[in-house]
Design a protein around this motif. Structure first.
Motif: not given
Lengths: 287, 269
Positions: A216-224, A226-238
């Protein structure tokens, strides 16, 4: 059900071994649901389970079973039918709404005691529906994000709804949650560690929940962002997955660190795939 | 007397078949009350060749009490038979009716079921009464129609859109039914498929309406209304089937499915 968790926690702490002891703690073995189909193994506990009617011929032809008439081990011609009967899978869905929400909260809190809590009652509801939700969310939000970034550029190509996102999302997520725990289970067995495949499925399934808000948060059009959000989620999950695996197998095998690092790495790879495939936009050229 | 017995032996098998055929005549055409009681063995069937109906279709008493059944005219109207069929409705002896009748009856059933599921209905809460006479034609038409509409209006990958929509809807209905059963609910598999299929009707309407106007706002509104309607229609059936502590677990996937389809309708360009 909450009471069951408390009792499990106390039981678990009592079983943590001293450092000198070489036996590993068989947390995975605690569940009665290890043998599948469970209907044939744990009749006493699960009285509501369906048992297919026993053939009279079977009890007659096997003199050892004569008096038991269906208790004990069923004949070999009956065990395979359990796989096709919906009711024999019911014990894996024995959760209430409050249980599912508790487990989801645990995954968001990165609780490394998750497998211990769920070892008695791993559920398949959470993994399956979290995966399905994730498939839908990534496919539709990926398309939405592409649409927004197409709209935000003044010149632009042509946008069309990409249906391939949905089918590839299904492949990625169902494949990941279906196959990686299975592979891990076989790997652990090969190394001599007992583990439960359903607990692993439960763990991996709930670990994917954090990607839903991230999408949901990755919908915003700024790449940075998106990277932050997906990175944080991946780390938490991992860390959720790796921490739980570490808790379970730390005392069981010398190579536990390699296994934990492997699981963390595959999980991060999933996050990368998510980012690159669903939330990165190439401009579609004008057709 | 022995002669009579001999004659009975020779004509018994032939007369059974003819009795059955005569019963068909009687049930389908109530005006024909005249029934031949004894039949010459070499008689050719006067009607056009039909699928031979085996005896088990009728209750065995008909065959066993052969002569007595003929002495009184069999009541006209539908003969209740033990044939399998759709849930609940009267079982007609439908092999010999014109196709027009069959189509009319099926369409009427689809319309009745649609009315029961989609419009406010005092029996909504009771799964036993909600859709007694369920059928699968309605859901089939609605799924195909939705998949066709979405595929028609897609600009790329039309066939893939059709495949994905159709697979999502049909597999989704099956998975939803299994979900309710696995959570401990007790529902009839095909009845549940039927209800979930009928609840697609508002989305079908919205897909059709969205063809008319292409602005995003209009589409969003229409899809939203259709979603709300579909969910409202499907909710009581699913929620009453499971224990109340698991109601949300059963209802959420239904909402997920309809939102998925709604999004596909919305995003189609």
């Amino acid at each position: 059900m909450a009471g069951a968790y408390a009792s499990l926690a106390s039981e678990a702490t009592g079983t943590v071994p001293a450092a000198v002891e070489s036996d590993h703690v068989p947390h995975f073995q605690d569940s009665n649901l290890q043998i599948f189909p469970p209907a044939y193994d744990t009749r006493e506990n699960m009285t509501s389970l369906f048992r297919p009617p026993n053939d009279a011929d079977e009890t007659f032809s096997q003199p050892g079973h004569g008096g038991q008439g269906g208790q004990g081990i069923p004949g070999p011609n009956q065990a395979w039918q359990g796989y096709f009967n919906v009711l024999s899978y019911r014990p894996y869905f024995n959760v209430d709404t409050v249980d599912v929400t508790d487990r989801i909260k645990d995954s968001l809190k990165v609780d490394v005691g998750f497998v211990e809590k769920t070892s008695q009652n791993p559920d398949m509801y959470g993994p399956f529906w979290i995966c399905s939700t994730l498939v839908f969310v990534t496919a539709s939000l990926g398309n939405l994000a592409a649409y927004l970034s197409y709209k935000s550029k003044t010149t632009g190509g042509h946008w069309h709804y990409d249906i391939n996102l949905m089918s590839s999302a299904a492949l990625v997520f169902y494949g990941y949650v279906g196959l990686v725990p299975l592979a891990l289970y076989f790997l652990l067995r090969y190394l001599g560690v007992t583990s439960g495949v359903f607990q692993l499925w439960c763990l991996y399934g709930y670990s994917l929940f954090v990607f839903i808000p991230a999408s949901f948060l990755s919908v915003v059009p700024w790449e940075i962002v998106r990277w932050l959000v997906v990175g944080a989620a991946s780390f938490m999950s991992a860390i959720f997955v790796g921490g739980n695996i570490r808790t379970q197998i730390r005392t069981a095998n010398d190579r536990w660190l390699a296994i934990v690092i492997g699981t963390v790495a595959t999980h991060l790879a999933l996050g990368l795939v998510l980012k690159f495939y669903f939330f990165t936009y190439f401009q579609h050229d004008a057709l | 007397m022995s002669g009579m017995n001999n004659i009975d032996h020779n004509t018994s098998s032939q007369s059974d078949i003819d009795e059955i055929e005569s019963l068909f005549h009687i049930s389908v055409q109530p005006a024909a009350l005249e029934v031949p009681r004894s039949v010459p063995p070499a008689r050719k069937p006067s009607s056009p060749p039909r699928i031979p109906v085996s005896a088990p279709l009728l209750p065995p008493s008909f065959v066993s009490s052969s002569n007595q059944a003929f002495s009184t005219p069999v009541q006209s109207g539908p003969t209740p038979s033990t044939g399998a069929g759709f849930g609940g409705g009267p079982q007609y002896n439908t092999l010999t009716e014109p196709v027009r009748e069959t189509l009319k009856r099926d369409l009427l059933r689809v319309a009745t079921n649609l009315k029961d599921v989609v419009l406010p209905n005092p029996y909504r809460e009771d799964p036993g009464k909600a859709l007694r006479d369920w059928d699968l034609w309605g859901p089939f038409f609605f799924i195909i129609f939705l998949a066709l509409t979405l595929s028609y209006s897609a600009t790329e990958n039309k066939s893939k859109v059709f495949a994905v929509v159709f697979a999502t809807l049909s597999a989704g209905a099956i998975v939803l039914t299994l979900n309710v059963q696995l959570l401990g609910g007790s529902i009839i598999f095909f009845q549940s498929l039927s209800v979930l299929g009928y609840c697609l009707f508002p989305l079908d309407v919205s897909a059709l309406v969205c063809q008319v106007n292409n602005t995003k706002l209009f589409r969003s509104l229409v899809v939203l209304v259709a979603l709300a309607w579909s969910s409202w229609a499907a909710y009581p059936f699913v929620s009453t089937a499971v224990p109340s502590s698991r109601k949300a677990l059963a209802v959420y996937p239904v909402l997920l499915l309809y939102i998925t389809v709604g999004f596909l309708v919305l995003a189609n360009d």
